[in-house]
Motif scaffolding. Structure first.
Motif, PDB file in Angstrom:
ATOM      1  N   ALA A 224       0.836  -1.201   0.000  1.00  0.00           N
ATOM      2  CA  ALA A 224       0.000   0.000   0.000  1.00  0.00           C
ATOM      3  C   ALA A 224       0.870   1.250   0.000  1.00  0.00           C
ATOM      4  N   ARG A 225       1.969   1.208   0.735  1.00  0.00           N
ATOM      5  CA  ARG A 225       2.910   2.337   0.737  1.00  0.00           C
ATOM      6  C   ARG A 225       3.482   2.559  -0.651  1.00  0.00           C
ATOM      7  N   THR A 434      12.117  15.384  10.223  1.00  0.00           N
ATOM      8  CA  THR A 434      10.875  14.726   9.829  1.00  0.00           C
ATOM      9  C   THR A 434       9.999  15.730   9.099  1.00  0.00           C
ATOM     10  N   LEU A 435       9.290  15.257   8.100  1.00  0.00           N
ATOM     11  CA  LEU A 435       8.349  16.100   7.377  1.00  0.00           C
ATOM     12  C   LEU A 435       6.983  16.071   8.045  1.00  0.00           C
ATOM     13  N   PRO A 442       1.267  11.180   0.757  1.00  0.00           N
ATOM     14  CA  PRO A 442       2.087  10.427   1.714  1.00  0.00           C
ATOM     15  C   PRO A 442       3.400  11.137   2.011  1.00  0.00           C
ATOM     16  N   LEU A 443       3.890  10.952   3.223  1.00  0.00           N
ATOM     17  CA  LEU A 443       5.164  11.549   3.629  1.00  0.00           C
ATOM     18  C   LEU A 443       6.349  10.700   3.196  1.00  0.00           C
ATOM     19  N   THR A 463      12.744  10.085   2.100  1.00  0.00           N
ATOM     20  CA  THR A 463      12.095   9.918   3.396  1.00  0.00           C
ATOM     21  C   THR A 463      11.633   8.477   3.595  1.00  0.00           C
ATOM     22  N   ASN A 464      11.586   8.080   4.864  1.00  0.00           N
ATOM     23  CA  ASN A 464      11.056   6.764   5.207  1.00  0.00           C
ATOM     24  C   ASN A 464       9.526   6.819   5.252  1.00  0.00           C
ATOM     25  N   GLY A 465       8.894   5.760   5.737  1.00  0.00           N
ATOM     26  CA  GLY A 465       7.441   5.658   5.681  1.00  0.00           C
ATOM     27  C   GLY A 465       6.690   6.668   6.511  1.00  0.00           C
ATOM     28  N   VAL A 466       7.357   7.319   7.459  1.00  0.00           N
ATOM     29  CA  VAL A 466       6.688   8.326   8.292  1.00  0.00           C
ATOM     30  C   VAL A 466       7.285   9.711   8.085  1.00  0.00           C
ATOM     31  N   GLY A 467       8.037   9.880   6.982  1.00  0.00           N
ATOM     32  CA  GLY A 467       8.573  11.203   6.658  1.00  0.00           C
ATOM     33  C   GLY A 467       9.912  11.522   7.274  1.00  0.00           C
TER      34      GLY A 467
END
Length: 507
Positions: A224-225, A434-435, A442-443, A463-467
């Motif tokens: 989904a990501r 972090t964004l 999505p971040l 960026t990773n999955g959480v920005g």
């Protein structure tokens, strides 16, 4: 009668004393002024090594006799820890006495002798038994294959398989699994005076065609990501280049984020990885993208070296020296690493040797080749110190004294003791941030550029999955980050630490 009894007793005592072997002399510390050269030994947890006080005592004595100076000790096997104070629960291994902390005791015994201890943890493997772990906090119990939705962290294959061989593994593309993995390493650094941490199996799994494509990474949350961040639809095929690149980036971001988190706690701790060298090695950096490492298991350790995510690149250069083709592969990978040592001098290179696959003559041959190139050496493993032990023909107790005499005896390559040192904290200059977003995009998967005052790009990352993002190779001048045309404040990163930036809000 009494006198005769005493005489007989004294005679028996004399005989017993004559038959008792002399006590093994206590190992002496590595001299402080000894030359600096890395000589490592992997100590795996699939057999004796660190599980009891007696095993640890024997290990450190053997390591000193061999004149090695770094122990890559496997404290994390599959979501557990051979320690009592970490994010992972203590191991269920029955060989460990109740209440015993193998990692703490190993550090206590190794450090006075000048031996470093690096906490080796398998990064993605989480469990391999039909009997679940005892601890309800174990990641397999909380986030295993019987969980649904985002609570399921298990890596899947394109054909629906959810085990790689006998192992269930965590998916690096799942943001929560990635956070958990990062915390495994950080928790060990927070609670123990380790000299380093080592990633192992920090990649996507085997069981693919030789040369790829890699068929793993099909956890639903990770998929989904990928769709949200790239605009892709449906389920990508293993050979889809965008999907391969996205998965490769997840592993790279995991290494980067863990390195930043570890260095934020203790900047002098070595961050290193046991890296893949399947088959023939490259002769140029451009050729690295053609290797089995890059394509078959999606491990881009060249980027980790170039961007300074590692302090040590410990190649698992596992080749049989007596097989000409494999000897050629060993030589090519080792020569490539020696070249990287020049091009990326901040990252030390180590050629790991499969002593378990080689006879003792071949082991010494690989040691000499490695030292001749000016890079470090490590042997896998203490438990299986040559091919005879691995084949069950002889025991480690029989072989270790022989190998030690050949390595560290007169004329041996390790005849003179050497030391290894921790990274210099003042050489660290890092930023992380972090964004945040005002929209619904999505971040994860955003490109973050590091610019100098003239607007020239000096580095970039994703960026990773959480920005989250970060840089470990920050120049000593004013810089700012830029994401999609939005720029952050100007900052000069101070030496010796990881500097946290304010959240950057993007559309």
């Amino acid at each position: 009668m009494k006198t005769a009894f005493l005489s007989a007793l004294l005679s028996l005592s004399a005989v017993a004393a004559a038959q008792t072997p002399p006590a093994t002399p206590a190992p002496t510390p590595i001299p402080q002024g000894a030359p600096v050269e890395l000589r490592g030994l992997w100590v795996d947890a699939f057999g004796p090594g660190i599980k009891t006080p007696a095993e640890v005592d024997r290990l450190v004595a053997d390591a000193r006799a061999m004149n090695v100076n770094v122990l890559f000790a496997q404290v994390g096997r599959r979501g557990d820890c051979y320690c009592l104070k970490a994010a992972m629960p203590p191991t269920d291994d029955p060989a460990v006495p109740p209440g015993f902390d193998p990692l703490a005791y190993l550090i206590e015994k190794a450090h006075p002798l000048g031996l470093q201890v690096h906490a080796w943890i398998i990064t993605t493997a989480i469990w391999n038994s039909t009997t679940p772990p005892k601890s309800p906090a174990h990641a397999f119990n909380a986030h295993g294959p019987d969980r649904a939705g985002r609570d399921n962290w298990i890596l899947g294959k394109f054909d629906g398989t959810v085990k790689a061989g006998s192992d269930w593994l965590l998916d690096p593309g799942h943001p929560d699994a990635a956070e958990y993995i990062r915390n495994m390493y950080v928790s060990v650094v927070q609670n123990y005076d380790v000299d380093g941490i080592q990633f192992d199996r920090v990649r996507y799994p085997d069981f693919n065609p030789v040369g790829g494509p890699n068929s793993w990474g099909y956890n639903e949350t990770a998929l989904a990501r990928f769709r949200a961040e790239t605009g892709a639809t449906g389920t990508p095929a293993p050979e889809d280049p965008a999907w391969a690149g996205w998965r490769r980036t997840q592993v790279t971001n995991l290494v980067r984020d863990t390195a930043l988190a570890v260095k934020a706690v203790r900047p002098d701790v070595s961050v290193n990885a046991a890296t893949i060298t399947y088959g023939a090695g490259p002769t140029t950096d451009e050729g690295f993208a053609l290797t089995r490492t890059y394509n078959e298991v999606l491990q881009d350790w060249l980027t980790w070296v170039r961007e300074g995510y590692l302090d040590l690149n410990v190649m698992m250069n596992y080749k049989r020296d007596f097989v000409p083709e494999q000897a050629g592969w060993f030589n090519t990978w080792a020569a490539y690493a020696a070249g990287l040592r020049v091009r990326s001098p901040g990252v030390f290179q180590v050629s790991g040797s499969s002593i378990y696959l080689n006879d003792q003559r071949s082991i010494l041959s690989q040691v000499r080749k490695t030292r001749g190139l000016g890079i470090g050496w490590a042997g896998y493993s203490y438990r299986t110190p040559d091919a005879d032990v691995n084949a069950g023909k002889r025991t480690a107790a029989e072989v270790l004294p022989e190998l030690t005499a050949k390595l560290a005896g007169p004329g041996g390559p390790f005849a003179t003791p050497v030391r290894w040192v921790r990274p210099n904290p003042s050489a660290l200059r890092a930023l992380r941030g972090t964004l945040a977003t005002t929209g619904t995009a999505p971040l994860g998967g955003r490109t973050v550029r590091l610019l100098d005052e003239s607007g020239e790009e000096v580095a970039r990352t994703t960026t990773n999955g959480v920005g989250g993002y970060g840089f470990l190779h920050v120049p000593d001048r004013a810089v700012r980050v830029e994401v999609g045309g939005v720029t952050g404040e100007v900052v000069t990163a101070p030496a010796g630490k990881v500097t946290d930036l304010p959240a950057l809000t993007v559309p």
